[in-house]
Motif scaffolding. Structure first.
Motif, short mmCIF file in Angstrom:
data_model
loop_
_atom_site.label_atom_id
_atom_site.label_comp_id
_atom_site.label_asym_id
_atom_site.label_seq_id
_atom_site.Cartn_x
_atom_site.Cartn_y
_atom_site.Cartn_z
N LYS A 170 0.83 -1.22 0.00
CA LYS A 170 0.00 0.00 0.00
C LYS A 170 0.86 1.27 0.00
O LYS A 170 0.46 2.29 -0.53
N GLN A 171 2.07 1.20 0.60
CA GLN A 171 2.96 2.36 0.60
C GLN A 171 3.54 2.61 -0.80
O GLN A 171 3.64 3.75 -1.24
N ILE A 172 3.89 1.54 -1.50
CA ILE A 172 4.37 1.68 -2.88
C ILE A 172 3.25 2.20 -3.75
O ILE A 172 3.45 3.10 -4.57
N ALA A 173 2.05 1.65 -3.58
CA ALA A 173 0.91 2.08 -4.38
C ALA A 173 0.62 3.57 -4.15
O ALA A 173 0.35 4.30 -5.11
N SER A 174 0.71 4.03 -2.89
CA SER A 174 0.43 5.44 -2.62
C SER A 174 1.49 6.34 -3.24
O SER A 174 1.20 7.47 -3.64
N TYR A 175 2.73 5.86 -3.33
CA TYR A 175 3.79 6.61 -4.00
C TYR A 175 3.51 6.72 -5.50
O TYR A 175 3.74 7.76 -6.12
N LEU A 176 3.01 5.63 -6.07
CA LEU A 176 2.75 5.59 -7.52
C LEU A 176 1.41 6.24 -7.90
O LEU A 176 1.14 6.45 -9.07
N GLY A 177 0.58 6.53 -6.90
CA GLY A 177 -0.71 7.15 -7.17
C GLY A 177 -1.74 6.16 -7.69
O GLY A 177 -2.62 6.52 -8.47
N ILE A 178 -1.63 4.90 -7.27
CA ILE A 178 -2.58 3.86 -7.69
C ILE A 178 -3.07 3.12 -6.45
O ILE A 178 -2.55 3.30 -5.35
N THR A 179 -4.07 2.26 -6.64
CA THR A 179 -4.57 1.47 -5.51
C THR A 179 -3.68 0.25 -5.29
O THR A 179 -3.03 -0.23 -6.23
N PRO A 180 -3.65 -0.28 -4.07
CA PRO A 180 -2.89 -1.50 -3.82
C PRO A 180 -3.36 -2.66 -4.70
O PRO A 180 -2.56 -3.49 -5.12
N GLU A 181 -4.66 -2.69 -4.98
CA GLU A 181 -5.20 -3.77 -5.82
C GLU A 181 -4.65 -3.68 -7.24
O GLU A 181 -4.29 -4.69 -7.84
N PHE A 182 -4.56 -2.46 -7.78
CA PHE A 182 -4.02 -2.29 -9.13
C PHE A 182 -2.53 -2.65 -9.15
O PHE A 182 -2.05 -3.27 -10.09
N LEU A 183 -1.81 -2.27 -8.10
CA LEU A 183 -0.40 -2.64 -8.01
C LEU A 183 -0.25 -4.16 -7.98
O LEU A 183 0.63 -4.73 -8.63
N SER A 184 -1.12 -4.83 -7.25
CA SER A 184 -1.09 -6.28 -7.19
C SER A 184 -1.28 -6.89 -8.58
O SER A 184 -0.60 -7.85 -8.96
N MET A 185 -2.19 -6.30 -9.36
CA MET A 185 -2.41 -6.77 -10.74
C MET A 185 -1.16 -6.57 -11.59
O MET A 185 -0.78 -7.45 -12.37
N ILE A 186 -0.51 -5.43 -11.45
CA ILE A 186 0.73 -5.15 -12.20
C ILE A 186 1.80 -6.16 -11.84
O ILE A 186 2.45 -6.73 -12.72
N LYS A 187 1.98 -6.41 -10.54
CA LYS A 187 3.00 -7.36 -10.10
C LYS A 187 2.69 -8.77 -10.58
O LYS A 187 3.59 -9.51 -10.98
N HIS A 188 1.43 -9.13 -10.55
CA HIS A 188 1.02 -10.46 -11.02
C HIS A 188 1.30 -10.61 -12.52
O HIS A 188 1.84 -11.62 -12.96
N LYS A 189 0.99 -9.55 -13.26
CA LYS A 189 1.23 -9.54 -14.70
C LYS A 189 2.73 -9.67 -15.00
O LYS A 189 3.14 -10.44 -15.85
N LYS A 190 3.54 -8.90 -14.26
CA LYS A 190 4.99 -8.96 -14.44
C LYS A 190 5.53 -10.34 -14.08
O LYS A 190 6.43 -10.85 -14.72
N GLY A 191 4.94 -10.94 -13.05
CA GLY A 191 5.38 -12.27 -12.62
C GLY A 191 5.15 -13.34 -13.67
O GLY A 191 5.86 -14.34 -13.73
N LYS A 192 4.17 -13.10 -14.50
CA LYS A 192 3.88 -14.06 -15.59
C LYS A 192 4.68 -13.75 -16.83
O LYS A 192 4.53 -14.42 -17.84
N GLY A 193 5.50 -12.68 -16.78
CA GLY A 193 6.34 -12.34 -17.93
C GLY A 193 5.60 -11.61 -19.03
O GLY A 193 6.07 -11.55 -20.16
N LEU A 194 4.43 -11.08 -18.71
CA LEU A 194 3.66 -10.33 -19.72
C LEU A 194 4.02 -8.87 -19.65
O LEU A 194 4.40 -8.35 -18.63
N LYS A 195 3.85 -8.19 -20.76
CA LYS A 195 4.11 -6.74 -20.78
C LYS A 195 2.80 -6.00 -20.86
O LYS A 195 1.86 -6.44 -21.43
#
Length: 195
Positions: A170-195
């Motif tokens: 949530k601290q990283i998300a607040s720095y980026l100006g996004i929700t923690p849920e959206f950050l989780s989606m980004i990290k999940h996407k990156k973890g699968k090797g998708l761009k």
């Protein structure tokens, strides 16, 4: 007491002789702070600037509804304060907390003013710090306006790899100006090797 890290930080921009460095050290207070310690609270007079020898700090703004917006992280070899309020001796707009056990140096505004007179090179040193901070913040604003959240996250991880691993999502998300849920989606996407 070993002062090598702060001595190296100073020598990036100015050269001090041993006597001048000792005068500088005499104006500092070295403090060990445990994780979750608050060193500046929003609404408190901002009298100090801090140098991080080890650990990590986070500066954030808390709005009236209780929502946090992380403004910056400060890691080893960084200076941090609520700059506007420090320079103008105002009540802090930001809170600064330790997000890891940390060792910091505290420099009071009155001691900085003394250094400007006693060792004029410190005007150059802090001018460079201010310029670099301004440039960093301007680039961050432009990135926030022009880049996707995914691109901003990649820049963040490149800039703060240790912080990215050790702080709350949530601290990283607040720095980026996004929700923690959206950050989780980004990290999940990156973890699968998708761009």
């Amino acid at each position: 007491m070993n002062h090598q890290i702060i001595q190296e930080n100073i020598s990036k921009h100015i050269t001090l002789n041993e006597a001048e460095f000792l005068v500088f050290l005499s104006r500092l207070k070295k403090i060990q702070i445990p994780r979750k310690s608050i060193i500046l609270s929003q609404g408190q007079l901002c009298e100090n600037i801090y140098f991080v020898e080890s650990g990590a700090l986070r500066a954030f703004f808390l709005d009236e509804s209780g929502k946090e917006a992380t403004i910056m992280f400060a890691i080893n070899d960084w200076w941090v304060t609520d700059m506007y309020c420090f320079i103008n001796q105002k009540l802090a707009m930001l809170t600064i907390e330790a997000i890891e056990d940390s060792v910091i140096y505290q420099l009071k505004k009155s001691d900085l003013d003394y250094l400007y007179i006693a060792i004029p090179q410190f005007e150059k040193f802090f001018r460079i710090l201010m310029q670099n901070a301004y440039i960093r913040e301007q680039l961050r604003v432009i990135q926030n306006l022009s880049l996707s959240a995914e691109a901003r996250y990649e820049i963040f991880v490149g800039k703060y790899p240790e912080v990215a691993k050790n702080v709350k999502q949530k601290q990283i998300a607040s720095y980026l100006g996004i929700t923690p849920e959206f950050l989780s989606m980004i990290k999940h996407k990156k973890g699968k090797g998708l761009k």
